[in-house]
Design a protein around this motif. Structure first.
Motif, PDB file in Angstrom:
ATOM      1  N   LEU A 142      28.637 -72.159   1.274  1.00 30.46           N
ATOM      2  CA  LEU A 142      29.383 -72.821   0.204  1.00 30.46           C
ATOM      3  C   LEU A 142      29.457 -74.335   0.434  1.00 30.46           C
ATOM      4  O   LEU A 142      30.283 -75.022  -0.157  1.00 30.46           O
ATOM      5  N   SER A 143      28.597 -74.836   1.302  1.00 30.50           N
ATOM      6  CA  SER A 143      28.617 -76.250   1.658  1.00 30.50           C
ATOM      7  C   SER A 143      27.269 -76.613   2.266  1.00 30.50           C
ATOM      8  O   SER A 143      26.239 -76.095   1.859  1.00 30.50           O
ATOM      9  N   ALA A 144      27.277 -77.508   3.256  1.00 27.58           N
ATOM     10  CA  ALA A 144      26.041 -77.957   3.889  1.00 27.58           C
ATOM     11  C   ALA A 144      26.374 -78.664   5.195  1.00 27.58           C
ATOM     12  O   ALA A 144      27.544 -78.810   5.567  1.00 27.58           O
ATOM     13  N   SER A 145      25.343 -79.092   5.908  1.00 31.82           N
ATOM     14  CA  SER A 145      25.454 -79.969   7.075  1.00 31.82           C
ATOM     15  C   SER A 145      26.501 -79.492   8.079  1.00 31.82           C
ATOM     16  O   SER A 145      26.364 -78.419   8.661  1.00 31.82           O
ATOM     17  N   ALA A 146      27.541 -80.288   8.303  1.00 31.61           N
ATOM     18  CA  ALA A 146      28.543 -79.994   9.330  1.00 31.61           C
ATOM     19  C   ALA A 146      29.222 -78.639   9.123  1.00 31.61           C
ATOM     20  O   ALA A 146      29.622 -77.989  10.095  1.00 31.61           O
ATOM     21  N   ALA A 147      29.357 -78.213   7.869  1.00 28.95           N
ATOM     22  CA  ALA A 147      29.976 -76.908   7.607  1.00 28.95           C
ATOM     23  C   ALA A 147      29.091 -75.776   8.117  1.00 28.95           C
ATOM     24  O   ALA A 147      29.586 -74.793   8.683  1.00 28.95           O
TER      25      ALA A 147
ATOM     26  N   SER B  79      24.761 -74.002   0.550  1.00 31.75           N
ATOM     27  CA  SER B  79      25.434 -73.418  -0.607  1.00 31.75           C
ATOM     28  C   SER B  79      24.413 -72.926  -1.627  1.00 31.75           C
ATOM     29  O   SER B  79      23.448 -73.619  -1.954  1.00 31.75           O
ATOM     30  N   SER B  80      24.636 -71.734  -2.134  1.00 34.74           N
ATOM     31  CA  SER B  80      23.732 -71.174  -3.150  1.00 34.74           C
ATOM     32  C   SER B  80      23.788 -71.957  -4.452  1.00 34.74           C
ATOM     33  O   SER B  80      22.918 -71.811  -5.316  1.00 34.74           O
ATOM     34  N   LYS B  81      24.829 -72.793  -4.616  1.00 33.83           N
ATOM     35  CA  LYS B  81      24.941 -73.624  -5.821  1.00 33.83           C
ATOM     36  C   LYS B  81      24.120 -74.910  -5.694  1.00 33.83           C
ATOM     37  O   LYS B  81      23.894 -75.610  -6.684  1.00 33.83           O
ATOM     38  N   LEU B  82      23.686 -75.225  -4.468  1.00 29.75           N
ATOM     39  CA  LEU B  82      22.966 -76.477  -4.230  1.00 29.75           C
ATOM     40  C   LEU B  82      21.490 -76.271  -3.926  1.00 29.75           C
ATOM     41  O   LEU B  82      20.699 -77.215  -4.010  1.00 29.75           O
TER      42      LEU B  82
ATOM     43  N   ARG C  73      12.675 -84.849  -3.497  1.00 30.63           N
ATOM     44  CA  ARG C  73      12.781 -83.433  -3.850  1.00 30.63           C
ATOM     45  C   ARG C  73      12.798 -82.603  -2.580  1.00 30.63           C
ATOM     46  O   ARG C  73      12.248 -83.004  -1.555  1.00 30.63           O
ATOM     47  N   THR C  74      13.417 -81.453  -2.650  1.00 30.18           N
ATOM     48  CA  THR C  74      13.452 -80.550  -1.498  1.00 30.18           C
ATOM     49  C   THR C  74      13.031 -79.152  -1.936  1.00 30.18           C
ATOM     50  O   THR C  74      13.300 -78.737  -3.057  1.00 30.18           O
TER      51      THR C  74
ATOM     52  N   LYS D 130      20.697 -88.761  -8.689  1.00 28.16           N
ATOM     53  CA  LYS D 130      19.352 -88.538  -9.218  1.00 28.16           C
ATOM     54  C   LYS D 130      18.963 -87.066  -9.181  1.00 28.16           C
ATOM     55  O   LYS D 130      18.160 -86.606  -9.989  1.00 28.16           O
ATOM     56  N   ASN D 131      19.529 -86.344  -8.224  1.00 28.55           N
ATOM     57  CA  ASN D 131      19.200 -84.923  -8.097  1.00 28.55           C
ATOM     58  C   ASN D 131      20.237 -84.017  -8.742  1.00 28.55           C
ATOM     59  O   ASN D 131      20.265 -82.812  -8.495  1.00 28.55           O
TER      60      ASN D 131
END
Length: 279
Positions: A118-123, A86-89, A60-61, A169-170
């Motif tokens: 709108l993404s994560a990590s490298a973005a 991302s606000s969706k994640l 969990r985060t 799982k998440n």
């Protein structure tokens, strides 16, 4: 323009880039059963991933609190640009927005803008690099915001993952797809859908086939790569990132290529051997 860049800990950067860009990373909290890990520079990533592998329940985060963001806003430039997952994640974007609203009540001479990657990590890494680049040639914060928002809408993010179980799982990936992929040794190529969520792009039977399709996916975007920077983010397996880099350099002509090691949050979902690219 003098400014400060703030990002959550999904913004994967080298120590050198953190210093160059002057980025302050606000960490998320990672949870395995009743044990918590702060996603900062002190996190033993290899140990954390081993613990995650041996934990039956999904990780969990927790997003940073508004108070944590508010502490990061204090800066003599009084111009703050924030980059989030991302606000969706994640709830990180909303936490940062609330922090900005509360902070501006008592600091009305500040300018604060929250960018939804709108993404994560490298973005996120790419966005931080773009903010830094534009801050050297633009004096108006609002103009910079407009250009960066346009830039975000054009970013392409792709993932090649060995293990997609934690994504499933998440709730980030259909669990049926994850089970089939695991049972048949199918490696999935995933991507950001441009609206802040994750989509299935391609699949390959075995890592080598998937790796080749992952490389080919760059060309299939139909973009002028000579004006784009590529960020390659990896989980622990630096040799995979180096191999991908060498293949990219032989096939494509990017303006620049940056390799970064993923932190705890990105690694939670990408897992051992995962690669994330953004351009």
């Amino acid at each position: 323009m003098k400014c400060k860049i703030v990002a959550d800990s999904s913004c994967d950067l080298t120590e050198e880039l953190i210093q160059k860009l002057g980025v302050e990373l606000v960490p998320l909290t990672l949870q395995l059963n009743d044990k918590s890990y702060v996603d900062d520079r002190n996190l033993d990533l290899e140990e954390y991933l081993k613990d995650m592998k041996n934990t039956p329940n999904p990780p969990r985060t927790s997003c940073p609190s508004p108070a944590a963001f508010m502490e990061s806003f204090v800066d003599e430039s009084k111009v703050i640009f924030v980059v989030t997952l991302s606000s969706k994640l994640s709830g990180t974007y909303n936490s940062a927005r609330l922090a900005a609203e509360l902070f501006l009540e008592d600091h009305q001479d500040y300018f604060i803008h929250i960018f939804d990657s709108l993404s994560a990590s490298a973005a996120e890494s790419l966005i931080a690099l773009k903010i830094f680049e534009l801050s050297k040639i633009i004096d108006d914060p609002k103009e910079l915001v407009q250009k960066v928002e346009e830039y975000i809408n054009g970013i392409k993010t792709l993932f090649l993952l060995d293990n997609v179980n934690h994504l499933a799982k998440n709730g980030r990936l259909n669990p049926v797809i994850a089970k089939i992929a695991s049972a048949l040794s199918i490696k999935l190529i995933l991507g950001a859908d441009g609206k802040g969520e994750i989509k299935l792009v391609k699949e390959g039977l075995g890592y080598e086939r998937a790796f080749k399709k992952f490389l080919a996916s760059i060309a299939q975007q139909g973009l002028d790569l000579t004006i784009r920077t590529l960020v390659i983010a990896y989980v622990l397996e630096a040799n995979r990132a180096e191999r991908f880099y060498q293949e990219v350099m032989s096939l494509y002509q990017f303006k620049d290529v940056v390799i970064v090691k993923m932190g705890g949050l990105s690694s939670t979902y990408a897992d051992f051997g995962g690669l994330v690219i953004a351009f």
